[in-house]
Write a protein that holds these residues in place. Structure first.
Motif, PDB file in Angstrom:
ATOM      1  N   VAL A 286      48.423  66.720  65.675  1.00 30.67           N
ATOM      2  CA  VAL A 286      49.178  66.825  64.464  1.00 30.67           C
ATOM      3  C   VAL A 286      48.413  66.479  63.318  1.00 30.67           C
ATOM      4  O   VAL A 286      47.613  65.767  63.002  1.00 30.67           O
ATOM      5  CB  VAL A 286      50.699  65.874  64.539  1.00 30.67           C
ATOM      6  CG1 VAL A 286      51.311  66.178  63.047  1.00 30.67           C
ATOM      7  CG2 VAL A 286      51.446  66.207  65.881  1.00 30.67           C
ATOM      8  N   SER A 287      48.744  67.699  62.477  1.00 28.52           N
ATOM      9  CA  SER A 287      47.886  67.502  61.080  1.00 28.52           C
ATOM     10  C   SER A 287      48.303  66.298  60.399  1.00 28.52           C
ATOM     11  O   SER A 287      49.357  65.818  60.192  1.00 28.52           O
ATOM     12  CB  SER A 287      48.030  68.727  60.381  1.00 28.52           C
ATOM     13  OG  SER A 287      47.551  68.635  58.896  1.00 28.52           O
TER      14      SER A 287
ATOM     15  N   THR B 262      51.191  66.805  57.834  1.00 24.05           N
ATOM     16  CA  THR B 262      52.518  66.905  58.281  1.00 24.05           C
ATOM     17  C   THR B 262      53.564  66.487  57.334  1.00 24.05           C
ATOM     18  O   THR B 262      53.091  65.104  57.063  1.00 24.05           O
ATOM     19  CB  THR B 262      52.653  66.421  59.583  1.00 24.05           C
ATOM     20  OG1 THR B 262      51.657  66.971  60.621  1.00 24.05           O
ATOM     21  CG2 THR B 262      54.127  66.544  60.185  1.00 24.05           C
TER      22      THR B 262
ATOM     23  N   HIS C 237      59.293  67.417  64.203  1.00 26.05           N
ATOM     24  CA  HIS C 237      59.269  68.473  63.260  1.00 26.05           C
ATOM     25  C   HIS C 237      60.682  69.021  63.132  1.00 26.05           C
ATOM     26  O   HIS C 237      61.261  69.265  62.139  1.00 26.05           O
ATOM     27  CB  HIS C 237      58.466  69.805  63.495  1.00 26.05           C
ATOM     28  CG  HIS C 237      58.654  70.716  62.599  1.00 26.05           C
ATOM     29  ND1 HIS C 237      58.059  70.694  61.220  1.00 26.05           N
ATOM     30  CD2 HIS C 237      58.944  72.045  62.985  1.00 26.05           C
ATOM     31  CE1 HIS C 237      58.411  71.762  60.866  1.00 26.05           C
ATOM     32  NE2 HIS C 237      58.879  72.698  61.602  1.00 26.05           N
TER      33      HIS C 237
END
Length: 222
Positions: free
Chosen positions: A36-37, A40, A90
């Motif tokens: 995951v970035s 986020t 998310h």
């Protein structure tokens, strides 16, 4: 701890699947979307009632993630339908963003009967073993039950919207055609055409003329 003590704590397969998915709902990211970035987005729960809930669908308890402004009722309802990865962090965050804007947002875990979609890192295997076994009729039934639950828990079904991502984008079109109370839908990509099968007899192109409200479709060629 003795082995017999451990054995007594080992859940049955049915318990482990449904309960584990319910407990972990909205927490962590699906294995298939990692890493995951660092950028986020994370939306807090300040001023919200947020977390897992259980929705009765016949004799089945369907897990869902609900977020809504705390202490308020008569809220517009928005269904948040996940991609093939289920209700991970998310999707829960999207629900919280809607709640911050005054909606009762609810994201049902659509694949819980078929398996734990979040646990798969191999997408073709996830589709073959879980997603392909989820039929449209069962999906519509699950969403109808989700709307009923939301209506009984602070929502106003006269102000009903639906949004979904990829797999959920296709379902957004189908549910907008299925439920006369849907006022609007937003489909974030997803299949528009396809072969008719017993589990998926129609696709968005087949129901576009019978929508109960406008649908905004967001698609990119590249």
């Amino acid at each position: 701890m003795l082995k017999q003590d451990l054995d007594s704590l080992t859940p049955t397969r049915d318990f482990s699947r449904r309960d584990f998915v319910a407990i972990s709902l909205g927490s962590g990211f699906a294995a298939a979307v990692l890493p995951v970035s660092a950028q986020t987005i994370t939306t807090d729960t300040a001023g919200l009632t947020a977390g897992p809930v259980s929705i009765p669908v016949g004799g089945f308890a369907l897990p869902a993630y609900r977020a809504a402004p705390a202490g308020r009722s008569d809220l517009p309802i928005v269904l948040v339908i996940s991609e093939i990865f289920g209700v991970h962090e998310h999707i829960a965050d999207v629900a919280r963003r809607f709640a911050k804007q005054g909606y009762l947002a609810i994201a049902p875990e659509m694949f819980v009967r078929q398996g734990d979609a979040k646990a798969y890192s191999d997408i073709p295997k996830l589709i073959a073993e879980v997603v392909s076994k989820k039929g449209d009729a069962e999906t519509m039934q699950d969403l109808d039950a989700t709307v009923a639950w939301a209506t009984a828990n602070g929502g106003n079904r006269a102000r009903l919207g639906v949004t979904g991502f990829c797999w959920g984008g296709r379902i957004t079109w189908l549910y907008t055609a299925h439920n006369p109370q849907v006022k609007a839908g937003v489909a974030w990509y997803g299949r528009l055409v396809g072969e008719a099968t017993p589990l998926a007899p129609k696709h968005p192109v087949d129901v576009a003329g019978t929508l109960n409200g406008p649908v905004l479709g967001l698609y990119g060629e590249k």
